[in-house]
Design a protein around this motif. Structure first.
Motif, PDB file in Angstrom:
ATOM      1  N   LEU A   1       0.829  -1.208   0.000  1.00 32.19           N
ATOM      2  CA  LEU A   1       0.000   0.000   0.000  1.00 32.19           C
ATOM      3  C   LEU A   1       0.864   1.258   0.000  1.00 32.19           C
ATOM      4  O   LEU A   1       0.648   2.178  -0.808  1.00 32.19           O
ATOM      5  CB  LEU A   1      -0.922   0.011   1.221  1.00 32.19           C
ATOM      6  CG  LEU A   1      -2.018  -1.045   1.282  1.00 32.19           C
ATOM      7  CD1 LEU A   1      -2.842  -0.866   2.544  1.00 32.19           C
ATOM      8  CD2 LEU A   1      -2.911  -0.972   0.059  1.00 32.19           C
TER       9      LEU A   1
ATOM     10  N   ASP B   1      -8.315  -0.392  -0.736  1.00 29.02           N
ATOM     11  CA  ASP B   1      -7.498   0.724  -0.259  1.00 29.02           C
ATOM     12  C   ASP B   1      -6.383   1.009  -1.261  1.00 29.02           C
ATOM     13  O   ASP B   1      -6.051   2.165  -1.542  1.00 29.02           O
ATOM     14  CB  ASP B   1      -6.910   0.385   1.112  1.00 29.02           C
ATOM     15  CG  ASP B   1      -6.274   1.585   1.804  1.00 29.02           C
ATOM     16  OD1 ASP B   1      -6.346   2.703   1.254  1.00 29.02           O
ATOM     17  OD2 ASP B   1      -5.711   1.416   2.902  1.00 29.02           O
TER      18      ASP B   1
ATOM     19  N   ASP C   1      -8.185  -9.292   2.944  1.00 24.68           N
ATOM     20  CA  ASP C   1      -7.366  -8.723   1.892  1.00 24.68           C
ATOM     21  C   ASP C   1      -8.200  -7.938   0.886  1.00 24.68           C
ATOM     22  O   ASP C   1      -7.675  -7.063   0.190  1.00 24.68           O
ATOM     23  CB  ASP C   1      -6.591  -9.821   1.159  1.00 24.68           C
ATOM     24  CG  ASP C   1      -5.252 -10.117   1.829  1.00 24.68           C
ATOM     25  OD1 ASP C   1      -4.969  -9.479   2.861  1.00 24.68           O
ATOM     26  OD2 ASP C   1      -4.515 -10.971   1.333  1.00 24.68           O
TER      27      ASP C   1
ATOM     28  N   VAL D   1      -8.160  -4.332   1.991  1.00 25.15           N
ATOM     29  CA  VAL D   1      -6.849  -3.752   1.741  1.00 25.15           C
ATOM     30  C   VAL D   1      -6.658  -3.489   0.247  1.00 25.15           C
ATOM     31  O   VAL D   1      -6.087  -2.476  -0.165  1.00 25.15           O
ATOM     32  CB  VAL D   1      -5.731  -4.681   2.263  1.00 25.15           C
ATOM     33  CG1 VAL D   1      -4.352  -4.118   1.917  1.00 25.15           C
ATOM     34  CG2 VAL D   1      -5.857  -4.882   3.767  1.00 25.15           C
TER      35      VAL D   1
END
Length: 366
Positions: A70, A100, A94, A97
């Protein structure tokens, strides 16, 4: 645009803390004539390697030592913008994430090969190579022009924090019972989010969204959208009825069809038929079934993505008297599906991402 010319192979950098995974991905890509020019074992190393080699695309793992995927995505997009394809484990935690990562600038994601690598190798290779080629073709200048959706947690916060969208007068809203079908592929999740957040609750639309996305991620995508718009958003269930003010997301791995129950109410069906255009769910099937079934006002919207899925569906909606809108080239990460629909002559309105909701509603009331 960051993609390689047609005469040259796509140049890729592979980032993963697992030497086995880096070797596997390199082998799969090079077997498909993708040139893996460098590797990195963590996010910090990835930033240096990308800056040095300037690849067409990067595959990025999420969990890595020193710097995770990230933070690496954010740094690369700030320092040396490059299309990044996330490698995500097939797990609910996940999925959040991964979304994101899309917010931070990644253009798409693919599920990471797991313990079933041997038996699943043909599928893994096909999906990975297709996603690599699609990601490499992304116009990063378009994604930077696209307005990012608000990072909010609740509908109330979203209403307060969302950037103002062109308003639609209440007397100009479509009649209740209007159905909207939205199709999107690469670069689509954030655009879908923005379009849905701009739909006024009082319009009472019934909305179906077909976003090319693997199974295991569409449920989290629906939850994310539910927190950021005024409508009730869920992943579609087989046999459920859809009413005003509801948005349903086609589940990854299933086609979504529109039918009617005995009382004449719209009903959703999930189909396990073979992929169409290499994808499942397919936009064409949902749009075509809506065009055949819906007898109240209908609209189709086709957003960013590679290929031609949605062109036939938009054609069917247009022939049924529905209103059709395509995302413009300037704000499309990949001006593939919208361009082909426009060339087919089935698009009524071409609009940038920030005006799609307004233009769709306008077309339904004129």
């Amino acid at each position: 645009m960051s993609s390689a010319s047609a005469a040259e192979p796509t140049r890729a950098v592979v980032v993963d803390d697992s030497r086995f995974m880096r070797t596997l991905i390199r082998t799969l890509l090079e077997d498909a004539d993708v040139d893996v020019i460098a590797e990195a074992s963590n996010g910090r190393e990835a930033i240096t390697v990308v800056d040095e080699h300037r690849p067409d695309v990067v595959t990025m793992d999420i969990e890595m030592p020193e710097m995770n995927g990230l933070d690496a995505v954010e740094a690369i997009m700030d320092e040396c913008p490059t299309p990044i394809l996330m490698l995500s484990a097939h797990a609910e935690e996940d999925a959040d994430v991964t979304f994101d990562a899309l917010d931070r600038g990644a253009v798409d994601f693919v599920t990471k090969p797991g313990g079933e690598v041997t038996s699943e190798m043909p599928r893994v290779k096909r999906e990975l190579v297709e996603k690599i080629q699609s990601a490499a073709a992304v116009d990063l200048s378009a994604t930077r022009r696209t307005s990012r959706p608000p990072k909010t947690e609740t509908k109330q916060q979203a209403a307060t924090a969302s950037p103002s969208s062109p308003s639609v007068e209440s007397e100009s809203l479509p009649t209740e019972g209007t159905t909207l079908v939205i199709g999107a592929s690469t670069g689509g999740p954030n655009v879908v989010e923005r379009v849905l957040a701009a739909l006024p609750k009082e319009a009472g639309l019934r909305v179906l969204v077909v976003q090319h996305m693997p199974a295991g991620f569409t449920e989290r995508f629906a939850a994310r959208l539910d927190a950021r718009c005024d409508y009730e958003v869920q992943e579609a269930d087989d046999g459920e009825r859809i009413g005003p003010g509801q948005i349903r997301i086609a589940p990854g791995g299933s086609h979504l069809l529109v039918t009617r129950d005995r009382a004449g109410q719209l009903k959703l069906e999930l189909s396990d038929d073979e992929p169409l255009h290499g994808v499942k769910p397919a936009i064409d099937l949902t749009m075509a079934s809506a065009a055949e079934t819906v007898d109240t006002p209908l609209a189709g919207v086709l957003l960013t993505g590679m290929g031609r899925d949605g062109v036939e569906g938009m054609t069917q909606i247009s022939r049924a008297g529905g209103h059709t809108v395509a995302q413009d080239e300037e704000t499309s990460a990949i001006f593939g599906m919208p361009k082909r629909a426009i060339e087919a002559g089935c698009v009524d309105t071409i609009a940038p991402d920030g005006r799609i909701a307004e233009e769709t509603l306008r077309g339904l009331t004129t």
